[in-house]
Write a protein that holds these residues in place. Structure first.
Motif, PDB file in Angstrom:
ATOM      1  N   SER A  95     -11.471 -22.888   7.780  1.00 40.53           N
ATOM      2  CA  SER A  95     -12.111 -23.824   7.955  1.00 40.53           C
ATOM      3  C   SER A  95     -11.565 -24.708   8.692  1.00 40.53           C
ATOM      4  O   SER A  95     -12.043 -25.916   9.374  1.00 40.53           O
ATOM      5  N   SER A  96     -10.478 -24.919   8.660  1.00 40.57           N
ATOM      6  CA  SER A  96      -9.586 -25.875   9.913  1.00 40.57           C
ATOM      7  C   SER A  96      -9.035 -24.964  11.022  1.00 40.57           C
ATOM      8  O   SER A  96      -8.620 -25.526  11.902  1.00 40.57           O
ATOM      9  N   VAL A  97      -9.589 -23.975  10.806  1.00 43.41           N
ATOM     10  CA  VAL A  97      -9.516 -23.155  12.288  1.00 43.41           C
ATOM     11  C   VAL A  97     -10.649 -22.922  12.646  1.00 43.41           C
ATOM     12  O   VAL A  97     -10.884 -22.804  14.109  1.00 43.41           O
ATOM     13  N   LEU A  98     -12.150 -22.337  11.300  1.00 42.98           N
ATOM     14  CA  LEU A  98     -13.450 -22.659  12.174  1.00 42.98           C
ATOM     15  C   LEU A  98     -14.043 -23.579  12.105  1.00 42.98           C
ATOM     16  O   LEU A  98     -14.050 -24.067  10.850  1.00 42.98           O
ATOM     17  N   ARG A  99     -14.449 -23.951  12.808  1.00 48.26           N
ATOM     18  CA  ARG A  99     -14.597 -25.928  12.527  1.00 48.26           C
ATOM     19  C   ARG A  99     -16.364 -25.815  13.146  1.00 48.26           C
ATOM     20  O   ARG A  99     -16.679 -27.646  13.175  1.00 48.26           O
ATOM     21  N   SER A 100     -16.846 -24.994  13.075  1.00 50.60           N
ATOM     22  CA  SER A 100     -18.747 -25.360  12.940  1.00 50.60           C
ATOM     23  C   SER A 100     -19.236 -25.394  12.095  1.00 50.60           C
ATOM     24  O   SER A 100     -18.468 -25.382  10.942  1.00 50.60           O
ATOM     25  N   PRO A 101     -20.364 -26.411  12.115  1.00 56.01           N
ATOM     26  CA  PRO A 101     -20.927 -27.093  11.099  1.00 56.01           C
ATOM     27  C   PRO A 101     -21.266 -26.047  10.090  1.00 56.01           C
ATOM     28  O   PRO A 101     -21.150 -26.339   8.613  1.00 56.01           O
ATOM     29  N   LYS A 102     -21.216 -25.218  10.357  1.00 57.80           N
ATOM     30  CA  LYS A 102     -21.335 -23.478   9.265  1.00 57.80           C
ATOM     31  C   LYS A 102     -21.009 -23.648   8.336  1.00 57.80           C
ATOM     32  O   LYS A 102     -20.858 -23.410   7.338  1.00 57.80           O
ATOM     33  N   ALA A 103     -19.311 -23.256   9.647  1.00 53.31           N
ATOM     34  CA  ALA A 103     -18.413 -22.788   8.984  1.00 53.31           C
ATOM     35  C   ALA A 103     -17.973 -23.569   7.983  1.00 53.31           C
ATOM     36  O   ALA A 103     -17.501 -22.975   6.806  1.00 53.31           O
ATOM     37  N   VAL A 104     -18.207 -25.055   8.165  1.00 49.60           N
ATOM     38  CA  VAL A 104     -17.736 -25.911   6.958  1.00 49.60           C
ATOM     39  C   VAL A 104     -18.613 -25.591   5.545  1.00 49.60           C
ATOM     40  O   VAL A 104     -18.001 -25.608   4.055  1.00 49.60           O
ATOM     41  N   LYS A 105     -19.951 -25.900   5.841  1.00 44.27           N
ATOM     42  CA  LYS A 105     -20.662 -25.706   4.829  1.00 44.27           C
ATOM     43  C   LYS A 105     -20.757 -24.411   3.957  1.00 44.27           C
ATOM     44  O   LYS A 105     -20.828 -24.443   2.488  1.00 44.27           O
ATOM     45  N   ILE A 106     -19.941 -23.099   5.164  1.00 44.35           N
ATOM     46  CA  ILE A 106     -19.565 -22.194   4.106  1.00 44.35           C
ATOM     47  C   ILE A 106     -18.762 -21.960   2.925  1.00 44.35           C
ATOM     48  O   ILE A 106     -18.465 -21.733   1.563  1.00 44.35           O
ATOM     49  N   ASN A 107     -17.793 -22.173   3.755  1.00 42.10           N
ATOM     50  CA  ASN A 107     -16.515 -22.660   3.225  1.00 42.10           C
ATOM     51  C   ASN A 107     -16.619 -23.392   1.955  1.00 42.10           C
ATOM     52  O   ASN A 107     -15.462 -23.333   0.581  1.00 42.10           O
ATOM     53  N   ILE A 108     -17.322 -24.929   1.688  1.00 36.19           N
ATOM     54  CA  ILE A 108     -18.071 -25.274   0.503  1.00 36.19           C
ATOM     55  C   ILE A 108     -18.392 -24.588  -0.235  1.00 36.19           C
ATOM     56  O   ILE A 108     -17.488 -24.956  -1.973  1.00 36.19           O
ATOM     57  N   GLU A 109     -19.404 -23.983  -0.211  1.00 42.62           N
ATOM     58  CA  GLU A 109     -19.804 -22.885  -0.945  1.00 42.62           C
ATOM     59  C   GLU A 109     -18.918 -21.993  -1.570  1.00 42.62           C
ATOM     60  O   GLU A 109     -18.906 -21.217  -2.654  1.00 42.62           O
ATOM     61  N   ILE A 110     -17.665 -21.344  -0.920  1.00 43.65           N
ATOM     62  CA  ILE A 110     -17.258 -20.404  -1.478  1.00 43.65           C
ATOM     63  C   ILE A 110     -16.245 -21.226  -2.029  1.00 43.65           C
ATOM     64  O   ILE A 110     -15.793 -20.866  -3.533  1.00 43.65           O
TER      65      ILE A 110
END
Length: 170
Positions: A95-110
């Motif tokens: 999440s610190s490397v991939l900063r797109s809004p989608k990446a943040v949302k996916i990281n939260i779910e993961i």
């Protein structure tokens, strides 16, 4: 906030490898809607953020096990490149490397999926412990009953008919 994917959908994406709960780079790339190659590039560019306990390259045998276990990895069968496995901390670091809004949302779910997975394991361990305790109690009760039956059997005179022999007539 609307969940992008339900937590239960992530459970099948978590594997046990080398004593870690991990997710494979191809699955993560699909979730982040990027190519696996691009995901790996970001990890290589930021290698200092990904120590060996966050991410590691699978061995040939591990790759073969993944291919055998999951149809979605069939394209890895003839690949010369082994997939990367990300531990929970490695996924969080993405999440610190991939900063797109989608990446943040996916990281939260993961992250929620990893927590849920851990809770299921703890519940199963507690249930296993309780079953073993009950099993031991039942075994003790049965052993006690068997001992009682055996003792009673030794105390009771045999019941039934005896045939008279010549000795009895004398």
């Amino acid at each position: 906030m609307e969940d992008i994917l339900k937590t239960s959908q992530f459970e099948s994406l978590i594997f046990d490898l080398r004593g870690y709960k991990v997710m494979i780079d191809a699955d993560l790339a699909a979730l982040y809607e990027t190519e696996t190659k691009r995901l790996k590039e970001q990890v290589k560019r930021n290698r200092e953020r990904f120590p060996d306990d966050f991410v590691f390259e699978t061995t040939k045998d591990e790759k073969e096990q993944l291919v055998a276990k999951c149809d979605r990895f069939a394209n890895l069968k003839h690949s010369s490149v082994n997939p990367m496995a990300f531990t929970e901390q490695g996924v969080a670091m993405l999440s610190s490397v991939l900063r797109s809004p989608k990446a943040v949302k996916i990281n939260i779910e993961i992250m929620r999926a990893f927590v849920y997975y851990r809770q299921i394991l703890l519940q199963n361990q507690d249930l296993y412990k309780r079953i073993n305790e009950l099993d031991e109690k039942i075994n003790n009760v049965f052993q006690h009953l068997l001992n009682k039956i055996e003792n009673k059997r030794l105390e009771i005179e045999p019941v039934g008919f005896r045939l008279k022999t010549k000795k009895d007539n004398l």
